[in-house]
Design an enzyme around this catalytic site. Structure first.
Site, PDB file in Angstrom:
ATOM      1  N   TRP A   1       0.817  -1.222   0.000  1.00  0.00           N
ATOM      2  CA  TRP A   1       0.000   0.000   0.000  1.00  0.00           C
ATOM      3  C   TRP A   1       0.846   1.264   0.000  1.00  0.00           C
ATOM      4  CZ3 TRP A   1      -3.997  -1.799   4.267  1.00  0.00           C
ATOM      5  CH2 TRP A   1      -4.876  -2.719   3.687  1.00  0.00           C
TER       6      TRP A   1
ATOM      7  N   HIS B   1      13.229  -1.819  -1.784  1.00  0.00           N
ATOM      8  CA  HIS B   1      12.345  -1.324  -2.852  1.00  0.00           C
ATOM      9  C   HIS B   1      13.021  -0.133  -3.526  1.00  0.00           C
ATOM     10  CE1 HIS B   1       8.937   0.271  -5.017  1.00  0.00           C
ATOM     11  NE2 HIS B   1       8.314  -0.873  -4.799  1.00  0.00           N
TER      12      HIS B   1
ATOM     13  N   GLU C   1      11.925   2.560  -4.579  1.00  0.00           N
ATOM     14  CA  GLU C   1      11.511   3.886  -4.104  1.00  0.00           C
ATOM     15  C   GLU C   1      12.355   4.312  -2.905  1.00  0.00           C
ATOM     16  OE1 GLU C   1       7.444   2.827  -3.665  1.00  0.00           O
ATOM     17  OE2 GLU C   1       7.093   2.986  -5.828  1.00  0.00           O
TER      18      GLU C   1
ATOM     19  N   GLY D   1       4.412   1.752 -11.058  1.00  0.00           N
ATOM     20  CA  GLY D   1       3.486   2.878 -10.942  1.00  0.00           C
ATOM     21  C   GLY D   1       3.231   3.614 -12.246  1.00  0.00           C
TER      22      GLY D   1
ATOM     23  N   SER E   1       3.350  -2.466 -12.261  1.00  0.00           N
ATOM     24  CA  SER E   1       2.096  -2.278 -13.013  1.00  0.00           C
ATOM     25  C   SER E   1       1.336  -3.583 -13.254  1.00  0.00           C
ATOM     26  CB  SER E   1       2.371  -1.559 -14.337  1.00  0.00           C
ATOM     27  OG  SER E   1       2.878  -0.264 -14.087  1.00  0.00           O
TER      28      SER E   1
ATOM     29  N   GLY F   1       1.383  -2.762  -6.300  1.00  0.00           N
ATOM     30  CA  GLY F   1       1.212  -1.457  -5.657  1.00  0.00           C
ATOM     31  C   GLY F   1      -0.164  -0.890  -5.960  1.00  0.00           C
TER      32      GLY F   1
END
Ligand code: PGA
Length: 254
Positions: A11, A97, A99, A173, A214, A235
């Site tokens: 999340w 990750h 990110e 994403g 994705s 995600g």
């Protein structure tokens, strides 16, 4: 190792606590009936772990965390250790990750320390590896992914469960997943790298490879058909109850 499909809902930092609790309650109702055939892991923020954990406890859905620190009981402001996560009922933890690597400067060495700490506390690390668009265009994606993987697995014995998630950064994403044929080549390479490092016996017993970037209900089946891919890190689609339910349902059928 049970190779039933593994679907992980990440999340990220998208929901307030009450929204996480609300979505977890809906997951518990909608997804429980698929959880026999598909392992579903839900990763809320650290803030949501306790409440979401309570909601998932009577179900077969599994609690995961999005990140962790390494070591125990040391002065790391803001840190949450593997031992703390275990105490909260967490069984999986995402480490490395992209990110966090990109926005917070996490290094291969930190990812390795997290993976070691996770495995030594009975927490299954989900080690993320993946190349950027620049690296891909420069023909360096294989070198990048394999070097990240080897670094993350340094000193890992392979006697504890580990998940490796191949996540091309440009596919995260963006709504544009990698082509399954491209993923197939990379996961083959990831498997080969595992073979270089561990016995086949350990690989069969403890290692799983998944894809992330994705994923949605329309494409998950294509990835699960690939040799070596047994699941997905999801995600955006995990924030939408209907879409995620469909995704898990399709997974069960694949
Ligand atoms: P996404 O995120 O499904 O939104 O692409 C995947 C991930 O971060 O692993």
């Amino acid at each position: 190792m049970d190779k039933k499909p593994l679907i992980i809902a990440n999340w990220k930092m998208n929901l307030l606590l009450n929204e996480e609790v609300g979505l977890a309650k809906q997951f518990a109702v909608k997804l429980e009936r698929f959880a026999e055939k598909t392992e579903v892991v839900v990763c809320p923020t650290h803030l949501g772990l306790i409440e979401v954990g309570e909601i998932l406890k009577p179900t077969k859905l599994i609690l995961g965390a999005q990140d962790m620190a390494w070591g125990e009981n040391w002065a790391l402001t803001g840190g949450v250790s593997a031992g703390m996560l275990r105490e909260a009922g967490v069984r999986y933890c995402i480490v490395g990750h992209s990110e966090r690597r990109r926005n917070l400067g996490e290094t291969d060495d930190m990812v390795n320390k997290k993976a070691l700490s996770a495995t030594s506390h009975g927490l299954t690390p989900i080690i993320c590896v993946g190349e950027s668009l620049d690296e891909r265009q420069a023909g360096k994606k294989e070198v990048k992914v394999i070097s990240q993987l080897k670094a993350a697995l340094k000193n890992i014995k392979g006697d504890q469960p580990i998940v490796v998630s191949y996540e091309p950064i440009w596919a995260i994403g963006t709504g544009i997943p990698a082509e399954p044929s491209e993923v197939a080549l990379m996961v083959e390479l990831i498997h080969q790298t595992l073979v270089d490092l561990f016995s086949l016996d350990l690989i069969m017993k403890n290692f799983r490879i998944i894809y992330g970037g994705s994923i949605d209900s329309g494409n998950i089946g294509d990835f699960l058909k690939l040799r070596y891919v047994v699941g997905g890190l999801v995600g955006t689609a995990s924030l939408n109850l209907e879409e995620f339910t469909k995704l898990v349902q399709v997974t069960k059928l694949s």
